[in-house]
Design a protein around this motif. Structure first.
Motif, PDB file in Angstrom:
ATOM      1  N   HIS A  82     -31.836 -17.696  17.229  1.00  0.00           N
ATOM      2  CA  HIS A  82     -31.227 -16.524  17.845  1.00  0.00           C
ATOM      3  C   HIS A  82     -29.701 -16.692  17.738  1.00  0.00           C
ATOM      4  O   HIS A  82     -29.228 -17.726  17.268  1.00  0.00           O
ATOM      5  N   CYS A 128     -34.497 -11.598  15.164  1.00  0.00           N
ATOM      6  CA  CYS A 128     -35.410 -12.683  15.545  1.00  0.00           C
ATOM      7  C   CYS A 128     -36.843 -12.208  15.764  1.00  0.00           C
ATOM      8  O   CYS A 128     -37.664 -12.953  16.268  1.00  0.00           O
ATOM      9  N   GLU A 177     -28.880 -12.135  16.039  1.00  0.00           N
ATOM     10  CA  GLU A 177     -29.582 -12.650  14.861  1.00  0.00           C
ATOM     11  C   GLU A 177     -30.979 -12.044  14.893  1.00  0.00           C
ATOM     12  O   GLU A 177     -31.687 -12.216  15.875  1.00  0.00           O
ATOM     13  N   MET A 228     -33.300  -7.669  23.012  1.00  0.00           N
ATOM     14  CA  MET A 228     -32.906  -8.978  23.533  1.00  0.00           C
ATOM     15  C   MET A 228     -31.452  -8.942  23.993  1.00  0.00           C
ATOM     16  O   MET A 228     -30.575  -9.538  23.398  1.00  0.00           O
ATOM     17  N   HIS A 231     -36.271  -7.706  18.787  1.00  0.00           N
ATOM     18  CA  HIS A 231     -34.902  -8.253  18.720  1.00  0.00           C
ATOM     19  C   HIS A 231     -33.879  -7.320  19.385  1.00  0.00           C
ATOM     20  O   HIS A 231     -33.004  -7.763  20.123  1.00  0.00           O
ATOM     21  N   CYS A 275     -28.552 -10.579  21.501  1.00  0.00           N
ATOM     22  CA  CYS A 275     -28.892 -11.517  20.438  1.00  0.00           C
ATOM     23  C   CYS A 275     -28.385 -10.892  19.136  1.00  0.00           C
ATOM     24  O   CYS A 275     -28.665  -9.741  18.852  1.00  0.00           O
TER      25      CYS A 275
HETATM   26 CU    CU Z   1     -33.083 -13.201  19.390  1.00  0.00          CU
END
Ligand code: CU
Length: 231
Positions: free
Chosen positions: A166, A205, A203, A212, A209, A201
């Motif tokens: 992440h 993931c 990245e 997040m 995502h 987040c």
């Molecule tokens: Cu993430």
């Protein structure tokens, strides 16, 4: 159709709750300055190129009395060649020197006071997992998707992941930092503005995502202590 596209783009952008150019820590302030510097250089190049472009368009455009004119075949203009080699190198140096020094300054904070020798530093453990954030404070207090920080106190985040990679990103406070399943990464900064700041987040993931996200609240040191006791 074009107008609809613009309206749609603005509409989508208005949904962004992240305020990247609104620093609430010296760390974020340094990054913001770098962004302004690179944007300034970019605009300078853009404006100069556009002025030259319009100038040459006017100067060399075809007119009725120049239809049969054949331009002089010029090769090897030493002065021009030196100019367009030296200028970009100069601009890159102006950009590179502060970028490299700032990057070193910002990452050196994470290695100083290794192992929490620095008693003044607040250490918070951050655990990322699909798809939430868990924050564990020094007394074992835990919060989810909400990070609470004391004002004007140096904070060290120690980040690990439960599953995939992440990336922790709270743009008002610090730069992005990757969060790995088998390695601890660290982020050190001092929040100097009270308020709520959004983070997410950064990245990709997994399926959720986009959800997040987390909120960071910076409060007075005394209020922070009270908040911790309430957990
Ligand atoms: Cu993430």
């Amino acid at each position: 159709m074009k107008k609809t596209g613009w309206i749609l783009t603005l509409f989508l952008l208005s949904g962004c709750s992240l305020r990247v150019l609104d620093p609430a820590s010296p760390y974020a302030d340094k990054i913001t300055r770098l962004i302004y510097l690179s944007f300034g250089i970019m605009m300078l190049v853009f404006v100069v190129v556009m002025i030259l472009f319009v100038h040459f368009l006017k100067k060399f455009h075809e007119t009725s009395d120049r239809v049969d004119e054949i331009p002089v075949d010029e090769s090897g203009n030493r002065k021009l060649e030196i100019t367009w080699t030296v200028l970009p190198v100069l601009l890159l140096v102006i950009l590179a020197v502060p970028t490299v020094t700032t990057t070193y300054q910002l990452t050196s904070g994470a290695s100083q006071g290794e192992g929490g020798q620095d008693k003044e530093r607040v250490i918070i453990h951050v655990k990322a997992e699909q798809f939430r954030w868990e924050f564990t404070y020094e007394g074992g207090e835990v919060s989810y998707d909400k990070l609470v920080l004391p004002l004007d106190k140096e904070v060290e985040l120690r980040l690990t992941s439960e599953d995939v990679i992440h990336s922790f990103w709270a743009p008002n406070l610090a730069g992005k930092i990757d969060v790995f399943p088998d390695k601890e990464t660290r982020l050190v900064f001092t929040a100097n503005k009270l308020g709520d700041f959004q983070g997410k987040c950064a990245e990709f993931c997994g399926s959720h995502h986009a959800l997040m996200r987390f909120e960071t609240t910076v409060m007075e040191a005394s209020a922070y202590e009270t908040w911790l006791q309430d957990q």
